[in-house]
Design an enzyme around this catalytic site. Structure first.
Site, PDB file in Angstrom:
ATOM      1  N   SER A 155     -10.136   0.647   0.265  1.00 20.49           N
ATOM      2  CA  SER A 155     -10.760   1.709  -0.533  1.00 20.49           C
ATOM      3  C   SER A 155     -12.115   1.231  -1.023  1.00 20.49           C
ATOM      4  O   SER A 155     -12.321   0.022  -1.216  1.00 20.49           O
ATOM      5  CB  SER A 155      -9.884   2.026  -1.744  1.00 20.49           C
ATOM      6  N   TYR A 168      -4.903  -0.251  -9.311  1.00 25.05           N
ATOM      7  CA  TYR A 168      -5.120   0.104  -7.896  1.00 25.05           C
ATOM      8  C   TYR A 168      -6.375  -0.593  -7.361  1.00 25.05           C
ATOM      9  O   TYR A 168      -6.367  -1.131  -6.253  1.00 25.05           O
ATOM     10  CB  TYR A 168      -5.254   1.622  -7.798  1.00 25.05           C
ATOM     11  N   LYS A 172      -6.486  -3.019  -4.104  1.00 22.76           N
ATOM     12  CA  LYS A 172      -7.331  -2.783  -2.927  1.00 22.76           C
ATOM     13  C   LYS A 172      -8.326  -3.925  -2.717  1.00 22.76           C
ATOM     14  O   LYS A 172      -8.706  -4.216  -1.583  1.00 22.76           O
ATOM     15  CB  LYS A 172      -8.050  -1.436  -3.052  1.00 22.76           C
TER      16      LYS A 172
HETATM   17  N1  LIG Z   1      -7.482   9.950  -0.333  1.00 19.48           N
HETATM   18  C1  LIG Z   1      -8.454   9.154  -0.755  1.00 19.48           C
HETATM   19  O1  LIG Z   1      -9.454   9.603  -1.372  1.00 19.48           O
HETATM   20  C2  LIG Z   1      -8.367   7.673  -0.516  1.00 19.48           C
HETATM   21  C3  LIG Z   1      -9.510   6.906  -0.795  1.00 19.48           C
HETATM   22  C4  LIG Z   1      -9.453   5.537  -0.567  1.00 19.48           C
HETATM   23  C5  LIG Z   1      -8.303   4.967  -0.065  1.00 19.48           C
HETATM   24  N2  LIG Z   1      -7.207   5.742   0.200  1.00 19.48           N
HETATM   25  C6  LIG Z   1      -6.022   5.070   0.710  1.00 19.48           C
HETATM   26  O2  LIG Z   1      -5.611   5.699   1.904  1.00 19.48           O
HETATM   27  C7  LIG Z   1      -4.199   5.599   2.044  1.00 19.48           C
HETATM   28  C8  LIG Z   1      -3.605   6.989   2.262  1.00 19.48           C
HETATM   29  O3  LIG Z   1      -3.974   7.814   1.177  1.00 19.48           O
HETATM   30  P1  LIG Z   1      -3.756   9.405   1.221  1.00 19.48           P
HETATM   31  O4  LIG Z   1      -4.728   9.971   0.248  1.00 19.48           O
HETATM   32  O5  LIG Z   1      -3.724   9.875   2.618  1.00 19.48           O
HETATM   33  O6  LIG Z   1      -2.301   9.486   0.569  1.00 19.48           O
HETATM   34  P2  LIG Z   1      -1.208  10.675   0.535  1.00 19.48           P
HETATM   35  O7  LIG Z   1      -0.528  10.521  -0.760  1.00 19.48           O
HETATM   36  O8  LIG Z   1      -1.864  11.973   0.877  1.00 19.48           O
HETATM   37  O9  LIG Z   1      -0.221  10.266   1.724  1.00 19.48           O
HETATM   38  C9  LIG Z   1       0.403   9.004   1.680  1.00 19.48           C
HETATM   39  C10 LIG Z   1       1.606   8.954   2.602  1.00 19.48           C
HETATM   40  O10 LIG Z   1       2.201   7.662   2.404  1.00 19.48           O
HETATM   41  C11 LIG Z   1       3.593   7.796   2.162  1.00 19.48           C
HETATM   42  N3  LIG Z   1       4.041   6.704   1.288  1.00 19.48           N
HETATM   43  C12 LIG Z   1       3.772   6.539  -0.029  1.00 19.48           C
HETATM   44  N4  LIG Z   1       4.396   5.442  -0.494  1.00 19.48           N
HETATM   45  C13 LIG Z   1       5.074   4.912   0.560  1.00 19.48           C
HETATM   46  C14 LIG Z   1       5.912   3.784   0.703  1.00 19.48           C
HETATM   47  N5  LIG Z   1       6.212   3.004  -0.337  1.00 19.48           N
HETATM   48  N6  LIG Z   1       6.417   3.501   1.923  1.00 19.48           N
HETATM   49  C15 LIG Z   1       6.143   4.299   2.981  1.00 19.48           C
HETATM   50  N7  LIG Z   1       5.378   5.402   2.899  1.00 19.48           N
HETATM   51  C16 LIG Z   1       4.836   5.691   1.704  1.00 19.48           C
HETATM   52  C17 LIG Z   1       3.745   9.150   1.492  1.00 19.48           C
HETATM   53  O11 LIG Z   1       5.065   9.671   1.638  1.00 19.48           O
HETATM   54  C18 LIG Z   1       2.689   9.984   2.238  1.00 19.48           C
HETATM   55  O12 LIG Z   1       3.221  10.558   3.405  1.00 19.48           O
HETATM   56  C19 LIG Z   1      -3.708   4.897   0.777  1.00 19.48           C
HETATM   57  O13 LIG Z   1      -3.592   3.513   1.005  1.00 19.48           O
HETATM   58  C20 LIG Z   1      -4.825   5.173  -0.209  1.00 19.48           C
HETATM   59  O14 LIG Z   1      -4.868   4.208  -1.229  1.00 19.48           O
HETATM   60  C21 LIG Z   1      -7.216   7.081  -0.025  1.00 19.48           C
END
Ligand SMILES: NC(=O)c1ccc[n+]([C@@H]2O[C@H](COP(=O)([O-])OP(=O)(O)OC[C@H]3O[C@@H](n4cnc5c(N)ncnc54)[C@H](O)[C@@H]3O)[C@@H](O)[C@H]2O)c1
Length: 273
Positions: A155, A168, A172
């Site tokens: 991130s 968080y 990260k």
């Molecule tokens: N969306 C953003 O703006 C953003 C920005 C930077 C980083 N990220 C990172 O990207 C990744 C995905 O984020 P997103 O926004 O798509 O999330 P989201 O919440 O939309 O989807 C996450 C998925 O991961 C699954 N999940 C959660 N905990 C779990 C676990 N313990 N074991 C297995 N599966 C699990 C959930 O069921 C879901 O299907 C994460 O690591 C997040 O930190 C997201």
């Protein structure tokens, strides 16, 4: 010295014949990555703690792409189940070439409100999960002896604090360093380890958290879709999950054969501000 033979550009980006595993693949960024990998020709095991959503997403992508896309249920913080699931995926496809440690959680809470449970769960899923996912995948890749690609979803929070996410941001930052350490150790096995650092991406996770952002820090943060929030992003829009997936295809493809230990920002320029 003769020049090396150049591969045709299109063949550098194909994932045909590769077996991949994506954690947190049922929705958001993980689902978009799974879809692009399958479109690029890979068979993909989609591992998620939400079995029903995983099944629905896997089915939809398999139907659309004609690839083998399997839903697998595990919590990445539950190590016996995580290891067994990754082993099962490798057995199913006969190999494991690509692993994306994407599962992560970002429960918004002001630092003074973070209790041990929030701290532990955030580290367990986001940092510990990324490490043990990579370890289990690397074991499979080493057994097969053909190298591999590990990609972690980090991130921009690893270098630029988000606000109300100290627990968080720290996890990260750990992911970013983890990738560098593993890249150094596993380069000799032909395994590359890289990170994508997404910025503000529109996903089910961030949509669900928008309300929390307002409640947690109404003075400085607003709903991600608010024009004032979007104005802070140099490119003027939120990222899509597919913006991240496109970069993921590059980093796991032969086009990125000499890149390891790197972090690629996919953030519309937010780190420039
Ligand atoms: N969306 C953003 O703006 C953003 C920005 C930077 C980083 N990220 C990172 O990207 C990744 C995905 O984020 P997103 O926004 O798509 O999330 P989201 O919440 O939309 O989807 C996450 C998925 O991961 C699954 N999940 C959660 N905990 C779990 C676990 N313990 N074991 C297995 N599966 C699990 C959930 O069921 C879901 O299907 C994460 O690591 C997040 O930190 C997201």
């Amino acid at each position: 010295m003769s020049e090396p033979t150049l591969s045709a550009l299109a063949t550098l980006f194909t994932l045909t014949g590769r077996a991949a595993l994506v954690t947190g693949g049922a929705r958001g960024i993980g689902a978009a990555i799974t879809a692009r990998f399958a479109e690029a020709g890979a068979d993909v095991a989609l591992l998620d703690s939400d079995g029903e959503a995983a099944q629905a997403t896997a089915q939809a992508i398999a139907t659309r792409t004609g690839r083998r896309v399997m839903a697998m249920v595990a919590d990445v913080a539950d190590l016996p189940s995580l290891r067994a699931t990754i082993e099962a995926a490798a057995t199913l496809y006969g190999r494991l070439d690509i692993c994306v440690a994407n599962a992560g959680i970002y429960p918004f809470a002001a630092a003074l409100a973070v209790d041990e449970a929030i701290w532990d769960r955030t580290q367990d899923v986001t940092l510990k999960g990324a490490f043990f996912t990579s370890q289990a995948a690397a074991r499979q890749m080493m057994t097969h002896g053909q190298g591999g690609r590990i990609l972690m979803i980090g991130s921009t929070s690893s270098t630029r604090p988000s606000g109300n996410l100290a627990h968080y941001d720290a996890a990260k930052a750990g992911v970013r360093m983890l990738a560098r350490s593993l890249a150094l150790e596993w380069a000799r096995y032909g395994i590359t380890v890289n990170v994508i650092a997404p910025g503000e991406i529109d996903t089910p996770g961030t949509r669900a958290n928008a309300v929390d952002i307002v409640q947690a820090d109404g003075a400085t943060l607003v709903d991600m879709h608010d024009p004032a929030f979007l104005a802070r992003i140099p490119m003027g829009r939120l990222g899509t999950a597919d913006d991240v997936a496109r970069a993921a295809v590059f980093l796991v493809s032969d086009a990125a054969s000499y890149i390891t230990g790197a972090t690629l920002s996919v953030d519309g320029g937010i780190l420039l501000t």
